[in-house]
Each structure stands twice: as C-alpha cells, then as structure tokens.
Design an enzyme around this catalytic site. Structure first.
Site, PDB file in Angstrom:
ATOM      1  N   GLU A   1       9.141 -25.919  17.262  1.00  0.00           N
ATOM      2  CA  GLU A   1       8.863 -27.353  17.247  1.00  0.00           C
ATOM      3  C   GLU A   1       8.370 -27.843  18.606  1.00  0.00           C
ATOM      4  O   GLU A   1       7.770 -28.917  18.690  1.00  0.00           O
ATOM      5  CB  GLU A   1      10.096 -28.136  16.818  1.00  0.00           C
TER       6      GLU A   1
ATOM      7  N   ASP B   1      21.141 -34.020  12.700  1.00  0.00           N
ATOM      8  CA  ASP B   1      20.413 -33.825  13.958  1.00  0.00           C
ATOM      9  C   ASP B   1      20.995 -34.673  15.096  1.00  0.00           C
ATOM     10  O   ASP B   1      21.685 -35.663  14.876  1.00  0.00           O
ATOM     11  CB  ASP B   1      18.949 -34.213  13.731  1.00  0.00           C
TER      12      ASP B   1
END
Length: 648
Positions: free
Chosen positions: A460, A405
């Site tokens: 998200e 990420d």
C-alpha cells in the site's frame, strides 16, 4: 596451633567464595545443540549457546510487581524439569498442518512468589515469568529484559521514537557496536547475525492483558526493554485516533495475581531455520473456540490500493454498487473467495450504519452469495469501540468479516481491545483482519477467526515499498505470523521507474516477483491489490495467483539468504507451489533447486522473469515441463525479480 588457625582461615575463605558463587542451572534442547545456562546469584541471568558458540551472554532478568522488585539477590526455592512433547494442529496453518511442540523445560521458583520457565527447543529458546501472588489483582510496574551479545552482531531492526505508530518502518541494518544508549528504540521482531553467520530472531508470544515489548540500545553491545505505560484515561482524537490523557505508573494494571507473563523467545540457526520456524505458534496457547467450521481463510479482491479503477464498462466507476458488483464478478470468475469494501462505503467513518447513497451493503452481500463471493467491511477501531452493536448487525446481514484499522498502539489497553473485539466477532461468526496493527503475538492461535495482521511496510506504500526491504520479511515479520502485505500489482516496475499514483498504482519488482509473493508470503487473508480490469487483461497471471492457497499442509525452505533471496516450496493436498524472490542485487541470481521433496512425477507450470525484466518489470515468460523427484530445477532471477510455479 598456627597450622590449625591457617586451616580455619582457609575454610572461612572457601566458604565465603562458595556463598558468593552463583547457583548454576543448565538445560539443553532435545538434540543437545542448544544450551541455556541460568545463574542465580546477586542477579538472575541466563546465557545461550548454539553448539559451541555463545550467542546470548549474561542477560539479566528482573520483574517489579507493585513496589516489590524481583531480581536483586533472588532467593532460590527450587527447580523442576519436564519435557514438552505434543503436536499442534493450527486452525489456520500458515506453514504446516501439524506443528511439533517439543522442548525441554526448566521451571525455577523463588521465595517471593515469582517463578521463571525456561524452554530449550532444537531451533531456539524461550522463557517467561510466572506470578503467584494469590487471588488479588496486582500491578506489574516493570519487566527487565536484556539482550546482550558476546561480540558485535549485525542487528536488523525497525527504529521508532514513539510507541504510537503502525509498525510500518523500513528495516535498519547496523552493528550492535554502533548503537548508543539513548538511540531510538525498536519494536519486534528483531533479527541478529553473529560473526559466524548464526541468526537469532527475537520476539514474543502469548501476550494477553499486557503490553508489547520495545527494546532500546544499552550502549554495551546489547538492548534493554522498555514498555508503554498502561493508560488510565483517554479521549478520541478525530474519527480514528485517540489521545492518552493520563497514564498509570505501571505497564500492566490490575492483572491476575496468579498468571504467566508473555513468552520471550529467540529462534536460533541458519536462514532456513529462521524462515521456517513456528515458535510464535507453539508458545501461543491452545485454540479457545469450540466451533471453527465457519472460519474460512481465503483471497480478497481489494479496492483501496487500485482506487476503484475500472474501465471498459458502461457505468461510472467509484464507490458504488455497480463497481462492487463488477469486482464481485471478477472475483467469482477467478475463484477468489471475498471482496472488501475499504474506507469510503459509509458517509462518515464515525457512523457505521449510514452508507453512501450509492452503496447498499445488503444488496452486495446477496449478489455476492449468488456468485460464491463473500463481503468484508473496513472500519476504524474507534468506530467499532463506540458501536459494538455493528458486529451483530452486519453478521446478521451476512457480512463475512471486518477489517479493523488504525489502532496504532500496543499498550495493555489496546492489547485487550484486540482480544475483546475478536471474541465478540467470534460470537457472531465474523472473521477479523487488523490493519494499523502490531505484530502477531499469539491471539490468532487462540482465537483463529483473526486471520491476519498488517504491521508491515507493505504494497500500500507504493514506491515506498521496495523489494530490498521486503526481501527481509520471510526472515523477520512473516517469521512470527500472518502478514497482510497486500501483494498483486500487475503494473510492475523496477524501483527507479515506480511512479504510480492513486488511480494508476504500480508495484516495485518484476511481474513474477509480485506473483511469487503469494507463495512466499503468508496470510490467512491474502489480498489481490490491483484493479479487477487489470486482472482480467492479465488472465494467465491472475489464474495462477488465484490458485495459490492461503493455508498449507507442508513447507520446505529450498534456498535462503536473509536480505538477498528466498526460495520455498509449499504443499496443499497433492499440489506443490514453488516461489522465489530476490531483492536489489548487482547481478542476476542463478540457483539450482532439487525437487526431491516430490513423491512422484508431475507437470510443472512456471512463470519466470523475462529477458528484459531487469529493466522492464512487466516482462515475464510462462513455461511448462515434466518433473520428477530427481529433477534439478534451474532458476534465473533478475534484480528485484521472482519465479513461481505449481507442480500438479
């Protein structure tokens, strides 16, 4: 005498005019409907016709290698024509088990070691530069890419004022005539619409050792390219960021002197053509892994979005082994292949080897193995860069993959990082999912243990993720490759009622909208984002979601209008799944869909928006009916609604 002099003067004039006229080279698609006209004169430029419609006009191409600039009075050397006719079988097929790569190609060469390949496909065009500067390393200082339109087109773009970002901007919809030089740049892909309604999707593929392209309005009804510079030095910033301390005066440093640059492509046609295209796949390059048997796409019960919210149990829930064993149990019950431990499982993001006291990764891997559920781990890219030994460490432990990420850059160094890490993971049979990422651009085809990328404004973002933006994704972001959108909300609300927070998240759109996303959206790694407890309580919906494959043998676009609705049927084996979604619209959507793609009668199980779903998002209705290839299916979708089903 005067007549002879006049003749000589006319001959001289005609000779000058002939010398000034550009050399024209033309190539058409196999079906003859798309034509590229390339003019070699004072500049190198191309135009594209879709039937009799001019869709791209006088796009100038330039390239600067070191101090040598190509494109100003290019010295033509020769042209070679060929046909591309092959079948590609993607290891992780997002739409089709077999993908035809059929095009006519025209390769132009010039006297200074530069060449350009043009391809004309039935559904679009592509081109790339070739460099032939010998065995030495060279710097690519700049590449000039233009998109010019013959009239104002509608542009659907993602605006940004920085190269350092995660590609999660909402779409802006604006006429090219309203864009001014100096306006914010945009990252790819971009979708354009002509006055006739023709769509043009622009993106790139086979990007390696080279930065991703950005486009900036040129103030002349078009766009010009800009690129992040190649970093020379950088330093970490926090536990997941980086600061570039010095840039090189080029976009790609020390690249091979004999190489091809990335393909620039435009998919051209109607809405269904855009959504069903595989241009990024056919231009990516072949798979480079000899053994792919261990690469297993699948679904994942994901913890972060639902904030480890589990209830009705006799242990304290949170980031601990008891909670993850519960998540494994639920995944096993519904046949979900994996679980993910997202951020928080180690004491420090910087240290990938020291877990929280409540977490034992080996114990979870062993427990999951007994239940038929694999384990993935989240890590920041910087931690992986600083601790490459974590890859063999967790692979030996039995971990199946890494979610990496916060890269948030797309310069040459970071493009190379993506490839370097995926290659290293492949050595140890680890799969990869990139978040904080750019769009797919071919790497996942060459190294198919890379199952998905984020690079999208996904669920998200909770209330920030609205169906009115997501309805564009089949025609834009997901039209260029795998997309980790993380769907699956079971607490559903129309946007005006979406007030969910960390431990009680909500998803925009109706229940059947969220369910249909599993059919409509494509990802080799597909998350189930909500709480395992909610999935248990909504078992009939979860059973459908968990039954949806992540790879497909065939895809049929049944109805499509970019920005409004999308209806698709996908086949895996002898089962057809059907998904339909819509965005924010004033009136419900009623469509009649033919099931003529079926080869025999079957039984349809379906979920549709309930009578009050336009106001109460959780409202849905389940039904069954016998169907045949002659069936005309009636779909009714409310605003931000959906429909999904499976024919067995």
């Amino acid at each position: 005498m005067k007549q002879k002099l006049l003749s000589l003067m006319l001959l001289a004039v005609f000779s000058l005019l002939a010398a000034a006229a550009p050399r024209m080279e033309t190539i058409t698609s196999p079906n003859g409907n798309i034509r590229i006209e390339v003019a070699v004169g004072d500049q190198l430029q191309y135009s594209v016709y879709y039937g009799d419609e001019l869709v791209l006009k006088d796009n100038v191409l330039t390239l600067q290698v070191g101090n040598e600039r190509f494109g100003d009075k290019p010295q033509f050397k020769g042209v070679k024509r060929s046909r591309i006719d092959e079948v590609i079988r993607p290891v992780v097929p997002m739409k089709y088990a077999t993908v035809p790569n059929k095009a006519n190609q025209m390769s132009l060469t010039f006297k200074n070691g530069i060449g350009v390949d043009f391809r004309a496909y039935d559904n679009g065009i592509a081109y790339r530069f070739n460099i032939n500067k010998g065995k030495k390393k060279v710097d690519v200082t700049d590449e000039g890419v233009e998109l010019n339109f013959p009239a104002p087109f509608m542009a659907h773009i993602s605006k940004t004022d920085t190269y350092a970002m995660s590609c999660e901007k909402p779409y802006t919809h604006i006429s090219t005539s309203e864009l001014q030089e100096g306006d914010q740049m945009t990252y790819l892909p971009i979708l354009f619409e002509s006055p006739r309604g023709t769509k043009v999707l622009f993106s790139e593929s086979d990007v390696r050792d080279y930065p991703h392209i950005f486009l900036t309005p040129n103030g002349k009804n078009g766009f010009s390219s800009v690129f992040p510079k190649a970093p020379e030095t950088w330093e970490p910033s926090g536990d997941r960021g980086w600061k570039i301390t010095k840039e090189r005066d080029c976009i790609a440093a020390s690249v091979d002197g004999r190489r091809s640059l990335p393909w620039r492509f435009a998919v051209i046609g109607d809405d269904a053509t855009i959504a069903g295209n595989q241009m990024e796949v056919v231009l990516a390059g072949p798979c480079e892994l000899a053994d792919v048997s261990w690469i297993k796409p699948g679904q994942v019960n994901w913890d972060w979005w639902n904030h480890w919210t589990v209830w009705g149990v006799d242990f304290e829930t949170g980031i601990n082994n008891d909670t993850y064993k519960y998540i494994i149990d639920v995944a096993s019950k519904f046949g979900v292949e994996y679980i993910l431990l997202d951020e928080g499982w180690n004491k420090s993001v910087k240290d990938p080897f020291t877990t929280r006291d409540e977490i034992n990764v080996q114990e979870l891997v062993d427990y999951g193995r007994q239940k038929g559920v694999g384990v993935w781990l989240w890590l920041s890219w910087l931690t992986v860069e600083n601790h490459m030994d974590l890859i063999p460490y967790y692979a030996q432990m039995g971990v199946k993959g890494l979610k990496i990420d916060f890269m948030d850059h797309s310069n040459q160094w970071m493009v190379n990082y993506y490839e370097r890490i995926v290659r290293e993971c492949a050595k140890y049979k680890l799969m990869v999912d990139y978040h904080g990422a750019f769009k797919p651009s071919g790497l996942e085809q060459r190294l198919p243990n890379l199952l998905s990328y984020e690079g999208v404004l996904g669920l998200e973002q909770c209330a920030g993720c609205e169906p009115k933006n997501s309805i564009w994704l089949p025609f834009m972001r997901n039209a260029v490759g795998a997309m980790d959108f993380t769907p699956g909300a079971m607490q559903n609300a129309q946007p005006e009622d979406n007030w969910g927070t960390g431990s009680l998240p909500m998803g925009g759109g109706t229940r059947t909208y969220q369910m249909a996303l599993y059919v409509c959206f494509e990802s080799g790694l597909q998350m189930l984002a909500d709480s395992p407890t909610r999935y248990l309580r909504e078992a009939e919906c979860t059973e459908f979601i968990a039954s949806v494959p992540t790879t497909w043998d065939d895809t049929r676009i049944l109805a499509a209008k970019a920005g409004d609705y999308y209806v698709v049927a996908k086949r895996k084996g002898d089962q057809w799944f059907i998904g339909a979604i819509t965005g924010e619209r004033k009136q419900p959507l009623d469509l009649t869909i033919s099931l003529d793609f079926l080869t025999k009668p079957g039984q349809l199980t379906y979920f549709q928006d309930g009578r009050n779903a336009h106001r109460i998002g959780v409202d849905y209705k389940k039904g069954e009916q016998a169907v045949t290839p002659q069936t005309q299916l009636q779909l009714h979708l409310v605003r931000n609604g959906g429909w999904c089903g499976v024919v067995k």
